[in-house]
Write an enzyme that holds these catalytic residues in place. Structure first.
Site: not given
Length: 562
Positions: A360, A364
């Site tokens: 996840y 990022y």
């Protein structure tokens, strides 16, 4: 001056001859961004009228030209301006009859250029005066002022958007790129030597530290994976949250056009708003005895407005409360405006069947460091180019991109990795967890992910920096900085059970350009430098690990580590 000529030709059909003369002056003074200013001028003239375009251009000129300081000037000119300003302060200081009068006079000069004066310390006012009389201090402040002012203007005139230059303006990115290359040249040409004659360039040492993007990214991924392993062991679940600012803080709409609600908030002010918001959220969660742990990632929207991502782990029964608290505080400011309920706070439960928590957040982390293993960003830009622009954005505004929430101190983790073997069995096992990059085991022997910082069994040791005297080889403790202020203490090891454990194994000195050691690195390493006797015995002192840590070890550690 090609940009100036093109800018003049582009706006030739707007306004009066006096207007054209005014524009030529502004374009000449602000020549590095003359092309962008001309496009903006033409757009405002066509959509509204040339009087409004003149007014905006004059406002931009006044923002970038502060009296005799032109923030669009070249590097040499800015440094000369810094020296000139420092000289003004020096003269004012010499004319003053008292220290208080000198400080006030120098502070007025600093404020004249929209720079905040250094703090006055009643017991030691000289360091503040020394700063205001130092060209290096002035140059650093002017550089920050230049980039932040230009970025603010760029956001206001639609230069920082997904359709022009996402995250940061091209001008600022180019400046940061040149600055980075200049820094690299300095690091490659500057060498340091320790007490045993080893010699390295500063670039070599930088490449081995978290300053290296690859190492920084790897360490973050190790820690994220460690959090997930401990969460699985404890039966906790993962949640992924996004927190954004009110629409009034966004300079541009998703379409790239100016946001009619925009109130002039800078990215730094928006980040400070989110920081305050998180402080309120965290305090409320602590009152309810809820301590989620994980990571926070800060990244910009296309117009440079920051938003926060959280990867949290917690007991499943806490998830509903955490979501309610975060949403409540996220909607305190203009919570009824259109789209607030949908965009201000987003929550997503991490489903192990679809992927791990590491998956996840990995994109990022990569997106905000070097674009590793990514093809493009959200707006279709090349991932590596986007990463360069994002890191430039964070550097310009002084925004910390990654922050660990909960868990043991990463400073202690890094200091333990610097230590050599110790005879204490308990301490040696902890050190091995750190050196083996096993964040999960390290977290458990440090009493878990939710223990308050003040209760951590091992804390960082802070001490004054030490350096080698180039003439005598004696180790010197640096008590004061260049401004005659007390030097800030730096991390030097760990404190455990009331005892200091110094992780510094070597002490260094910078080799000057005419040093014989610089001419031959091989000879420098083969022939140790003369050293004071105190520098020979640099081994760490032994310490005792409390029994409480031993009892915190679980079957999980034995399974994973051993």
């Amino acid at each position: 001056m090609t940009q100036v000529v093109q800018a003049d030709e582009l706006t030739a059909n707007f306004g009066t001859p006096d207007c054209r003369q005014f524009r030529r002056h502004v374009f000449s003074v602000l020549s590095p961004i003359a092309g962008d200013l001309a496009l903006r001028y033409a757009k405002i003239s066509e959509q509204h009228n040339y009087e409004q375009a003149n007014h905006e251009l004059e406002k931009i000129h006044d923002s970038l030209c502060i009296n005799d300081l032109n923030l669009c000037a070249g590097g040499d000119e800015l440094f000369n301006a810094a020296k000139k300003s420092a000289k003004k302060c020096t003269n004012a200081r010499e004319r003053a009859k008292t220290v208080e009068e000198a400080y006030q006079a120098c502070a007025r000069i600093v404020q004249h250029y929209r720079i905040k004066p250094p703090e006055w310390k009643a017991e030691k006012p000289e360091p503040a005066l020394n700063r205001m009389c130092c060209p290096i201090w002035w140059h650093r402040k002017i550089q920050v002022l230049r980039l932040r002012t230009i970025e603010t203007i760029s956001r206001n005139i639609e230069l920082v958007t997904r359709y022009r230059s996402a995250y940061a303006s091209d001008y600022a990115v180019n400046i940061k790129r040149k600055q980075k290359e200049k820094n690299r040249q300095y690091l490659e040409s500057t060498f340091i030597s320790n007490e045993v004659g080893e010699q390295f360039s500063l670039q070599e040492l930088s490449d081995r530290s978290v300053s290296n993007p690859a190492i920084r990214r790897a360490e973050l991924m190790v820690r994220v994976k460690g959090f997930e392993m401990v969460a699985n062991h404890l039966g906790h679940v993962g949640e992924f949250y996004t927190l954004t600012t009110p629409s009034r803080m966004h300079a541009s709409l998703h379409s790239g056009k100016t946001n009619p609600r925009y109130d002039g908030t800078t990215p730094l002010q928006a980040h400070e708003y989110l920081t305050h918001l998180w402080a309120l959220i965290r305090a409320e969660l602590h009152r309810r005895e809820i301590r989620p742990y994980g990571f926070r990632v800060v990244e910009p929207h296309h117009d440079g407005t920051p938003h926060w991502h959280f990867l949290f782990f917690m007991p499943e029964e806490h998830c509903k409360t955490v979501r309610e608290v975060m949403q409540y505080y996220a909607l305190l400011d203009n919570g009824s405006e259109p789209g607030a309920l949908k965009h201000r706070f987003k929550a997503e439960a991490i489903d192990p069947q679809k992927g791990s928590a590491v998956g996840y957040i990995a994109k990022y982390i990569a997106k905000n460091i070097d674009g590793h293993a990514l093809e493009q960003d959200l707006y279709g830009n090349d991932a590596q180019t986007a990463a360069e622009r994002i890191t430039a954005w964070a550097n310009i505004w002084g925004i910390r991109q990654f922050q660990q929430i909960g868990g043991p101190s990463v400073t202690v983790w890094r200091q333990l990795r610097k230590l050599n073997h110790t005879d204490d069995k308990e301490l040696e096992s902890i050190r091995k967890f750190a050196t083996a990059s096993d964040w999960a085991a390290f977290m458990l022997v440090m009493r878990g992910p939710t223990l308050p910082v003040r209760q951590h069994p091992i804390k960082p040791l802070y001490d004054h920096s030490r350096t080698l005297n180039p003439e005598t080889g004696e180790i010197i403790s640096v008590q004061h900085n260049r401004y005659k202020d007390e030097a800030a203490k730096r991390v030097a090891g760990v404190v455990f059970n009331g005892k200091n454990f110094d992780a510094r194994m070597h002490f260094w000195m910078v080799l000057t350009g005419n040093s014989e050691d610089v001419t031959s690195r091989g000879e420098a390493r083969a022939a140790p430098a003369s050293c004071h006797a105190a520098a020979v015995n640099l081994g760490p002192v032994s310490i005792t690990v409390p029994d409480t840590i031993h009892h915190e070890k679980s079957a999980y550690e034995s399974k994973i580590i051993h």
